[in-house]
Design an enzyme around this catalytic site. Structure first.
Site, PDB file in Angstrom:
ATOM      1  N   GLU A 140       0.815  -1.203   0.000  1.00 35.51           N
ATOM      2  CA  GLU A 140       0.000   0.000   0.000  1.00 35.51           C
ATOM      3  C   GLU A 140       0.857   1.265   0.000  1.00 35.51           C
ATOM      4  O   GLU A 140       0.507   2.249  -0.647  1.00 35.51           O
ATOM      5  CB  GLU A 140      -0.940  -0.006   1.216  1.00 35.51           C
ATOM      6  CG  GLU A 140      -2.167   0.848   0.978  1.00 35.51           C
ATOM      7  CD  GLU A 140      -3.070   0.933   2.184  1.00 35.51           C
ATOM      8  OE1 GLU A 140      -2.995   0.027   3.043  1.00 35.51           O
ATOM      9  OE2 GLU A 140      -3.843   1.901   2.268  1.00 35.51           O
ATOM     10  N   ASP A 141       1.942   1.239   0.726  1.00 36.66           N
ATOM     11  CA  ASP A 141       2.700   2.475   0.934  1.00 36.66           C
ATOM     12  C   ASP A 141       3.995   2.579   0.140  1.00 36.66           C
ATOM     13  O   ASP A 141       4.682   3.592   0.211  1.00 36.66           O
ATOM     14  CB  ASP A 141       3.038   2.630   2.430  1.00 36.66           C
ATOM     15  CG  ASP A 141       1.782   2.780   3.276  1.00 36.66           C
ATOM     16  OD1 ASP A 141       0.730   3.072   2.684  1.00 36.66           O
ATOM     17  OD2 ASP A 141       1.867   2.602   4.503  1.00 36.66           O
TER      18      ASP A 141
END
Ligand code: MN
Length: 626
Positions: A75-76
């Site tokens: 996600e990051d």
């Protein structure tokens, strides 16, 4: 450094786990997060590591630990799920992927939707290990919530209280539930929290010695009476439950809550012929009731009747325990070591162990629709918690529950019948999809409507739910009814014109009395529908109205029930559902023609039937006798 703490915890608690595999996941995650920081200013990697330390309480398998360390990577950072799969295998990749997907759960406000949010959370998690990783992730985020910008704190705390803590509670993981609830309490009601924690700690200092006295008093008593005791300890209730109790009882002072503390009596597990024994718990209870005064209505047997989440224990409240606590009732909880582990960790106390699958299963059976087969190969417990349901989001963020296999059409009809009937396109996660696309958990569905859009017959095969199908059928039924009325009216008007009579008015007043009976609006429409359906001819109706004699015996009209026949070919097609019209009673070999009504039914007339005059040309299709 916190990773070395995690490492030594794993080494001592789980020597069966290959620590170099954990190191590999840690190094990968650390490199991927690079110099990303948390709001606290710490390196980002501190978060997944701390989450993994929380997860250790839940007795995870290696894949879970690795996935927890990697849970924010896709996600990051730029790392793709395919890379995770290549580096750590399918199992870890599936867990990481599920964690990322669950990020859609963002509860904005407290509303009636909470139950649905919880369901969606569980449905999306599917694999119970994802729930455990998510709870660990969230607990660490709550522990560090003070660093998060103020305007975000309340939303996160509310969501945690109503979704994550509630799920931890349902799963019986009290350890996580209690800490989460107290942290939420702190951010949601800062003032009562500060007051209560000050009061409790002051009260606790005063009563800690009494507590120690009470526990040793009870332990000595049980030992003297020959009960084999594993541990007697004092336990303080967590702040949120005290606060709720005080609100419920409208108590003003902490001292008014007498079961702020409880004495916990833990006895050894006992088995006979492989069966769990509980009689020693009742023996201990008897000893306690024999020496102190039990309060009426305060005895609870959660062993005979466990709580829905599987919690088992004997609870009683007695008077006379302790030195200076004589005026104060004391709650005593009696359970075995195994029951205690279950009480703290709930389903997690069993989940990793194959041999305990049965207990684990029993624990979860209260969950509706739990899949029977836990499908366990080694430590893999994949569970479809709601096998027959999915949960999707509306553009407003409402959670909607649908049957598995549902399509955007089902969703549209669930929102509103008009949205369904005017549905012209659908978007899922902002991309246009076909109307028969199979919706998946967590997807955001948007229906594009058009004022003059209308259902097609093929929609019946695209809709999955009986709700949508029934509404589509109802639409066609209504259309058919209306078109039959219109056809019947046109036919009767034509007949009236031939008889030089005025046309029907808007209220069909002419039909007010028909065949010796008064007719209300429904009755009048019934006559017109019968004409439109070909069940009675317009000529017969007109002659009845004006008492004109019927022409010839063999031309006399009769009610003619519509029947299906395979003997007519419509545009070369066999076996189409059709009706032989009653007005001209077509019989072979007279030339015939078919007319498609607005309601899409097919009527066969003689080619020279006078009822056909003036009907819309493009609705005629060719028909021949087979
Ligand atoms: Mn995280």
């Amino acid at each position: 450094m916190n990773y070395s703490a995690l490492r030594s915890e794993i080494l001592s608690a789980r020597p069966d786990i290959d620590i170099s595999e954990v190191d590999r996941a840690y190094e990968f995650s650390k490199k991927a997060h690079g110099d990303q920081k948390r709001y606290s200013g710490e390196d980002y990697i501190a978060h997944p590591v701390e989450a993994a330390r929380i997860l250790m309480d839940l007795d995870p398998d290696l894949s879970s630990i690795q996935a927890c360390l990697l849970h924010d990577v896709t996600e990051d950072t730029d790392v793709k799920i395919g890379t995770i799969e290549k580096t750590f295998g399918k199992d870890v990749a599936a867990l990481v992927n599920a964690m990322e997907k669950m990020a859609v759960i963002k509860v904005k406000k407290e509303d009636q939707q909470m139950e649905n949010w919880k369901k969606m959370f569980l449905a999306m998690a599917k694999d119970i290990r994802v729930v455990f990783i998510k709870l660990s992730d969230r607990l660490h985020n709550m522990r560090t919530l003070e660093f998060v910008p103020k305007h975000k704190q309340e939303r996160i705390a509310r969501e945690t209280l109503f979704v994550h803590a509630a799920i931890a509670s349902r799963l019986g993981i009290y350890k996580i539930k209690s800490e989460m609830e107290d942290l939420c309490f702190k951010y949601l009601c800062p003032e009562p929290f500060a007051e209560l924690s000050a009061a409790v700690s002051k009260f606790s200092k005063e009563s800690d010695e009494d507590m120690a006295f009470a526990t040793s008093q009870i332990e000595q008593l049980l030992v003297r009476e020959g009960v084999n005791v594993k541990e007697v300890s004092g336990r303080r209730k967590h702040l949120w439950s005290v606060y709720q109790k005080m609100s419920k009882k409208q108590a003003l002072k902490v001292e008014d809550i007498y079961d702020l503390f409880a004495v916990r009596v833990i006895l050894p597990d006992s088995y006979k012929d492989g069966k769990e024994q509980v009689s020693h718990l009742y023996t201990a209870l008897g000893v306690i009731h024999n020496n102190f005064v039990p309060l009426q209505d305060r005895f609870k047997d959660y062993i005979a009747v466990p709580k829905p989440n599987g919690y088992r224990s004997l609870h009683t409240t007695v008077l006379g325990v302790g030195a200076d606590l004589y005026s104060m009732p004391t709650e005593i909880q009696i359970r075995t070591a195994g029951m205690h582990a279950e009480a703290e960790l709930g389903v997690a106390s069993h989940w990793a162990y194959k041999e305990n699958k049965k207990i684990f299963k029993k624990h979860l059976t209260w969950f509706r629709g739990l899949a029977d087969d836990l499908g366990d190969k080694k430590h893999r417990l994949e569970i479809d918690i709601f096998p027959d349901k999915i949960f999707v989001l509306s553009p407003k963020g409402d959670v909607m529950e649908l049957a598995r296999g549902s399509t955007p059409l089902d969703f549209a009809y669930l929102i509103h019948t008009d949205v369904g009937n005017c549905c012209s396109a659908a978007k899922v996660n902002a991309k246009v999809v076909p109307l028969d696309y199979e919706l998946k958990n967590g997807e955001m569905v948007e229906i594009v409507t058009r004022i003059n859009a209308k259902p097609g017959k093929y929609w019946l095969s695209m809709a999955k739910t009986s709700n949508a199908k029934a509404k589509i059928k109802a639409w066609f039924h209504k259309q058919e009814f209306e078109s039959n009325i219109k056809l019947g009216r046109d036919m009767l008007n034509k007949e009236l014109a031939l008889m030089k009579k005025p046309k029907l008015d808007e209220k069909y007043t002419l039909l007010k009395n028909y065949a010796g009976k008064a007719r209300d609006m429904d009755g009048r429409l019934e006559i017109l529908e019968a004409v439109g359906l070909g069940m009675v001819t317009s000529g017969h109706v007109a002659r009845t109205l004006f008492a004109v004699e019927e022409p010839h015996e063999d031309e006399k009209e009769t009610y003619f029930a519509p029947e299906l026949t395979g003997k007519v070919l419509i545009s070369g097609e066999q076996n189409l559902p059709l009706v032989l019209s009653a007005c001209c009673k077509p019989k072979p070999p007279a030339p015939i023609i078919a007319y498609v009504t607005r309601g899409q039914s097919i009527r066969v007339h003689k080619a020279n039937c006078r009822e056909l005059k003036g009907l819309e040309g493009d609705r005629f299709i060719s028909a021949v006798w087979e």
